[in-house]
Design a protein around this motif. Structure first.
Motif, PDB file in Angstrom:
ATOM      1  N   VAL A  31      51.868 -25.673  38.184  1.00 23.87           N
ATOM      2  CA  VAL A  31      51.015 -24.812  38.995  1.00 23.87           C
ATOM      3  C   VAL A  31      49.797 -25.605  39.456  1.00 23.87           C
ATOM      4  O   VAL A  31      49.261 -26.437  38.712  1.00 23.87           O
ATOM      5  N   ALA A  32      49.336 -25.363  40.682  1.00 26.43           N
ATOM      6  CA  ALA A  32      48.162 -26.065  41.207  1.00 26.43           C
ATOM      7  C   ALA A  32      46.944 -25.793  40.337  1.00 26.43           C
ATOM      8  O   ALA A  32      46.729 -24.669  39.864  1.00 26.43           O
ATOM      9  N   VAL A  33      46.143 -26.809  40.130  1.00 24.85           N
ATOM     10  CA  VAL A  33      44.959 -26.724  39.266  1.00 24.85           C
ATOM     11  C   VAL A  33      43.707 -26.993  40.083  1.00 24.85           C
ATOM     12  O   VAL A  33      43.647 -27.965  40.837  1.00 24.85           O
ATOM     13  N   ALA A  34      42.726 -26.135  39.927  1.00 18.91           N
ATOM     14  CA  ALA A  34      41.443 -26.352  40.603  1.00 18.91           C
ATOM     15  C   ALA A  34      40.433 -26.947  39.632  1.00 18.91           C
ATOM     16  O   ALA A  34      39.898 -28.033  39.852  1.00 18.91           O
ATOM     17  N   ASP A  35      40.177 -26.243  38.539  1.00 19.61           N
ATOM     18  CA  ASP A  35      39.136 -26.661  37.596  1.00 19.61           C
ATOM     19  C   ASP A  35      39.739 -27.322  36.363  1.00 19.61           C
ATOM     20  O   ASP A  35      40.797 -26.931  35.877  1.00 19.61           O
ATOM     21  N   VAL A  36      39.018 -28.320  35.871  1.00 17.32           N
ATOM     22  CA  VAL A  36      39.417 -29.021  34.657  1.00 17.32           C
ATOM     23  C   VAL A  36      38.322 -28.852  33.618  1.00 17.32           C
ATOM     24  O   VAL A  36      37.143 -29.037  33.924  1.00 17.32           O
ATOM     25  N   ASP A  37      38.722 -28.493  32.403  1.00 17.86           N
ATOM     26  CA  ASP A  37      37.772 -28.355  31.307  1.00 17.86           C
ATOM     27  C   ASP A  37      38.002 -29.474  30.301  1.00 17.86           C
ATOM     28  O   ASP A  37      39.128 -29.942  30.096  1.00 17.86           O
ATOM     29  N   CYS A  38      36.922 -29.847  29.657  1.00 19.58           N
ATOM     30  CA  CYS A  38      36.960 -30.977  28.737  1.00 19.58           C
ATOM     31  C   CYS A  38      36.337 -30.574  27.403  1.00 19.58           C
ATOM     32  O   CYS A  38      35.211 -30.070  27.369  1.00 19.58           O
ATOM     33  N   ALA A  39      37.064 -30.782  26.317  1.00 23.52           N
ATOM     34  CA  ALA A  39      36.517 -30.601  24.976  1.00 23.52           C
ATOM     35  C   ALA A  39      36.003 -31.958  24.508  1.00 23.52           C
ATOM     36  O   ALA A  39      36.624 -32.993  24.775  1.00 23.52           O
ATOM     37  N   CYS A  40      34.875 -31.944  23.799  1.00 29.53           N
ATOM     38  CA  CYS A  40      34.195 -33.214  23.518  1.00 29.53           C
ATOM     39  C   CYS A  40      33.617 -33.227  22.109  1.00 29.53           C
ATOM     40  O   CYS A  40      33.054 -32.228  21.648  1.00 29.53           O
ATOM     41  N   ARG A  41      33.732 -34.357  21.443  1.00 25.88           N
ATOM     42  CA  ARG A  41      33.172 -34.498  20.098  1.00 25.88           C
ATOM     43  C   ARG A  41      31.688 -34.844  20.132  1.00 25.88           C
ATOM     44  O   ARG A  41      31.001 -34.739  19.115  1.00 25.88           O
ATOM     45  N   LEU A  42      31.174 -35.245  21.289  1.00 29.54           N
ATOM     46  CA  LEU A  42      29.757 -35.593  21.396  1.00 29.54           C
ATOM     47  C   LEU A  42      28.906 -34.344  21.516  1.00 29.54           C
ATOM     48  O   LEU A  42      29.349 -33.320  22.049  1.00 29.54           O
ATOM     49  N   MET A  43      27.672 -34.418  21.047  1.00 29.32           N
ATOM     50  CA  MET A  43      26.742 -33.316  21.192  1.00 29.32           C
ATOM     51  C   MET A  43      26.274 -33.237  22.645  1.00 29.32           C
ATOM     52  O   MET A  43      26.327 -34.230  23.383  1.00 29.32           O
ATOM     53  N   PRO A  44      25.817 -32.057  23.092  1.00 27.88           N
ATOM     54  CA  PRO A  44      25.409 -31.916  24.501  1.00 27.88           C
ATOM     55  C   PRO A  44      24.408 -32.971  24.968  1.00 27.88           C
ATOM     56  O   PRO A  44      24.536 -33.500  26.075  1.00 27.88           O
ATOM     57  N   ALA A  45      23.420 -33.272  24.149  1.00 24.22           N
ATOM     58  CA  ALA A  45      22.422 -34.271  24.540  1.00 24.22           C
ATOM     59  C   ALA A  45      23.068 -35.645  24.719  1.00 24.22           C
ATOM     60  O   ALA A  45      22.682 -36.421  25.612  1.00 24.22           O
ATOM     61  N   GLU A  46      24.054 -35.949  23.883  1.00 25.16           N
ATOM     62  CA  GLU A  46      24.754 -37.224  23.997  1.00 25.16           C
ATOM     63  C   GLU A  46      25.608 -37.255  25.268  1.00 25.16           C
ATOM     64  O   GLU A  46      25.728 -38.302  25.915  1.00 25.16           O
ATOM     65  N   VAL A  47      26.202 -36.121  25.614  1.00 21.95           N
ATOM     66  CA  VAL A  47      26.990 -36.043  26.851  1.00 21.95           C
ATOM     67  C   VAL A  47      26.098 -36.310  28.056  1.00 21.95           C
ATOM     68  O   VAL A  47      26.450 -37.087  28.954  1.00 21.95           O
ATOM     69  N   ILE A  48      24.948 -35.653  28.079  1.00 26.07           N
ATOM     70  CA  ILE A  48      24.016 -35.829  29.195  1.00 26.07           C
ATOM     71  C   ILE A  48      23.573 -37.279  29.306  1.00 26.07           C
ATOM     72  O   ILE A  48      23.535 -37.864  30.400  1.00 26.07           O
ATOM     73  N   ALA A  49      23.244 -37.888  28.164  1.00 25.07           N
ATOM     74  CA  ALA A  49      22.775 -39.275  28.170  1.00 25.07           C
ATOM     75  C   ALA A  49      23.878 -40.228  28.626  1.00 25.07           C
ATOM     76  O   ALA A  49      23.649 -41.123  29.451  1.00 25.07           O
ATOM     77  N   ALA A  50      25.083 -40.045  28.096  1.00 25.70           N
ATOM     78  CA  ALA A  50      26.191 -40.933  28.450  1.00 25.70           C
ATOM     79  C   ALA A  50      26.536 -40.811  29.927  1.00 25.70           C
ATOM     80  O   ALA A  50      26.796 -41.810  30.612  1.00 25.70           O
ATOM     81  N   CYS A  51      26.546 -39.601  30.438  1.00 21.46           N
ATOM     82  CA  CYS A  51      26.829 -39.410  31.858  1.00 21.46           C
ATOM     83  C   CYS A  51      25.730 -40.026  32.716  1.00 21.46           C
ATOM     84  O   CYS A  51      26.005 -40.630  33.761  1.00 21.46           O
ATOM     85  N   GLY A  52      24.501 -39.863  32.261  1.00 18.54           N
ATOM     86  CA  GLY A  52      23.386 -40.445  33.001  1.00 18.54           C
ATOM     87  C   GLY A  52      23.514 -41.948  33.119  1.00 18.54           C
ATOM     88  O   GLY A  52      23.259 -42.521  34.192  1.00 18.54           O
ATOM     89  N   ARG A  53      23.903 -42.599  32.044  1.00 18.11           N
ATOM     90  CA  ARG A  53      24.062 -44.061  32.079  1.00 18.11           C
ATOM     91  C   ARG A  53      25.181 -44.473  33.033  1.00 18.11           C
ATOM     92  O   ARG A  53      25.148 -45.561  33.606  1.00 18.11           O
ATOM     93  N   ALA A  54      26.156 -43.587  33.221  1.00 23.03           N
ATOM     94  CA  ALA A  54      27.280 -43.896  34.117  1.00 23.03           C
ATOM     95  C   ALA A  54      27.024 -43.429  35.543  1.00 23.03           C
ATOM     96  O   ALA A  54      27.892 -43.561  36.404  1.00 23.03           O
ATOM     97  N   GLY A  55      25.844 -42.879  35.790  1.00 19.72           N
ATOM     98  CA  GLY A  55      25.513 -42.403  37.129  1.00 19.72           C
ATOM     99  C   GLY A  55      26.141 -41.074  37.481  1.00 19.72           C
ATOM    100  O   GLY A  55      26.275 -40.728  38.663  1.00 19.72           O
TER     101      GLY A  55
END
Length: 394
Positions: free
Chosen positions: A42-66
Motif C-alpha cells: 500500500v502507498a505510504v505517505a508518513d514514516v515514523d521512527c522509534a529511537c533509543r536516543l533521548m529527545p535532546a540527543e535527537v535534536i542535537a544529532a540532527c542539528g549536527r547533520a543539518g
C-alpha cells in the motif's frame, strides 16, 4: 502474501538515509503504518521512527547533520525531523507508567520489545531495521497481517481499559485490513463500549470520520450498531439510517463519486436539520462540516428534478450530497462548472428602470427563468429581460 519491504518505495527516500546516518542505525527502527503498509504493498505517505536516543540527543544529532527539527510532542518524546522528501516523527522508546483510559503517563525506555508492548495492535508493532529492513515482530504481527486479522497486543479488555479510543481504532483498522473477526476483540469492544463516553468529542469525531472515509464502512457500522457500540457515540443512527449508508456507498461506487465522510455521516442521521445541528455541535465539527451536514439534512424529493439548478443554488458539493442521499443521479453535475449569471442591475437601469427594489425583482425574475431553462446564452437572456420588462409595465 506479504511483500518484501525492500520493494516499498518509501524505504529508498534520500531523507531516511540522512536521518539514519545522523542518529545511527543501531539507535532507530522504522515502525507502525509505514512498515505495515509497505508489507501490504500500500502507498505510504508518513514514516515514523522509534529511537533509543533521548529527545535532546535527537535534536542535537540532527542539528549536527543539518537536519531541522520541530519538538512536536516533546513531552511524550516526539521530535519531527524535517526532510526534503517528507517529515519523519522520531519518538524515543517508551513504556506506560499509568493509564486512565484517556491519557497515559509514560517513561522513556531502552528496550524495543517494551516499546512495542505498549502499542495497540500486533500489525502496528512491526519494527524494521533502517538498513537491512529486517522485521522485528514480538507479538505475531506478521502472521496476523498475512491473515488480515486485527488483534490486540495482550488481553483486549486490558488494552481498551488503557485507552478507550482503541475501541474505535479497532473498528477502523478491522474495516481497512481485516478479513476475519477476532472474537476476543469484538466482545471486548462491545463490553466496554460505555467507556467511550469519557473521551473528548473531538477524538471520537476524528475516528468516526476516518472510519466513514474508508471504501465500505457499512458492514462495520452495522456490526457496531448491533453490538451496542454505535449507540454510545451516535444514538441517532437507527437501523433505517444504517441501511441508508449502505445505499449511499453503493450509489457512490456506481456513479464514480469519491467517498466523503461527512456525506456518509449525514446518511446515518435522519433528514432533520435540528438533529444535524445537534450532532455537529456534539462532535465539535468545523463550521464547514456543520454547514454541509445541515444542508444534507435539508434534502427533499424535488432535489433530483433539476440537478444543475440545485448545484447552482447550493454549490456542487452540497448538491452532490443531496442527490446521492436522496437516490438521485449526481452524474449530471460531475465536473460541471457553475455558470455566472451575466445580467447586472446596470443593464436594467439602462433600459429605463429606476434604480431600486424594482431592479432587484426583475433580476430575480430573469435569473429564475434562466436557471429553469438550463442556463441559455446571452441572446436568450436579452429576450427574457424584454419579457420581464413588458410584464413589469412602466
Amino acid at each position: 502474501m506479504l511483500r518484501d519491504l525492500s520493494q516499498a518505495d518509501w524505504t529508498r527516500r534520500e531523507g531516511l538515509v540522512l536521518l539514519t546516518a545522523a542518529l545511527g542505525s543501531e539507535n532507530i527502527r522504522w515502525v507502525g503504518g509505514a512498515v505495515r503498509d509497505g508489507l501490504l504493498g500500500v502507498a505510504v505517505a508518513d514514516v515514523d521512527c522509534a529511537c533509543r536516543l533521548m529527545p535532546a540527543e535527537v535534536i542535537a544529532a540532527c542539528g549536527r547533520a543539518g537536519i531541522r527539527t520541530v519538538p512536536t510532542g516533546i513531552d511524550h518524546g516526539t521530535v519531527t525531523a524535517i526532510l526534503k522528501d517528507g517529515p519523519v516523527e522520531v519518538t524515543t522508546l517508551r513504556r506506560d507508567v499509568a493509564t486512565d483510559g484517556r491519557r497515559a503517563t509514560i517513561a522513556f525506555a531502552q528496550d524495543w520489545a517494551e516499546d512495542a508492548a505498549r502499542r495497540d495492535f500486533t500489525i502496528n508493532a512491526l519494527y524494521a531495521h533502517p538498513e537491512t529492513l529486517e522485521i522485528a515482530d514480538w507479538f505475531g504481527g506478521l502472521e496476523d497481517l498475512a491473515a488480515r486479522r486485527v488483534r490486540f497486543i495482550g488481553e483486549a479488555r486490558q488494552r481498551i481499559a488503557e485507552d478507550h479510543l482503541r475501541i474505535l481504532r479497532y473498528y477502523r483498522f478491522q474495516t481497512r485490513f481485516g478479513a476475519e473477526l477476532d472474537p476476543e476483540a469484538e466482545d471486548a469492544c462491545a463490553g466496554l463500549a460505555h467507556t467511550l463516553k469519557g473521551l473528548s468529542r473531538e477524538r471520537i469525531a476524528a475516528e468516526l470520520l476516518a472510519l466513514l472515509a474508508l471504501p465500505d464502512p457499512h458492514p462495520t457500522i452495522a456490526r457496531m450498531r448491533a453490538r451496542g457500540v454505535l449507540p454510545v457515540i451516535l444514538p441517532e443512527a437507527c437501523p433505517p439510517q444504517v441501511a441508508a449508508l449502505a445505499r449511499l456507498v453503493t450509489a457512490e461506487a456506481e456513479q464514480g463519486i469519491a467517498p466523503d465522510p461527512v456525506r456518509r455521516l449525514a446518511a446515518l442521521l435522519p433528514p432533520l436539520p435540528d438533529i444535524a445541528e445537534t450532532v455537529a455541535a456534539r462532535l465539535r465539527l468545523s463550521k464547514a462540516q456543520r454547514a454541509r451536514l445541515v444542508a444534507a439534512a435539508e434534502r427533499t424529493a424535488q432535489d433530483a428534478a433539476d440537478p444543475r439548478a440545485l448545484a447552482y443554488r447550493l454549490t456542487p458539493p452540497v448538491a452532490t450530497d443531496r442527490l446521492l442521499l436522496g437516490g438521485g443521479d449526481a452524474g449530471a453535475i460531475a465536473g460541471w462548472s457553475v455558470p455566472v449569471f451575466p445580467l447586472k442591475g446596470g443593464a436594467i437601469v439602462a433600459r429605463g428602470v429606476t434604480a431600486g427594489p424594482h431592479v432587484a425583482r426583475i433580476l430575480q425574475t430573469v435569473e429564475a427563468r434562466w436557471v429553469a431553462e438550463g442556463f441559455p446564452d446571452a441572446a436568450r437572456i436579452d429576450a427574457l429581460l424584454a419579457e420581464a420588462l413588458a410584464q413589469a409595465g412602466p
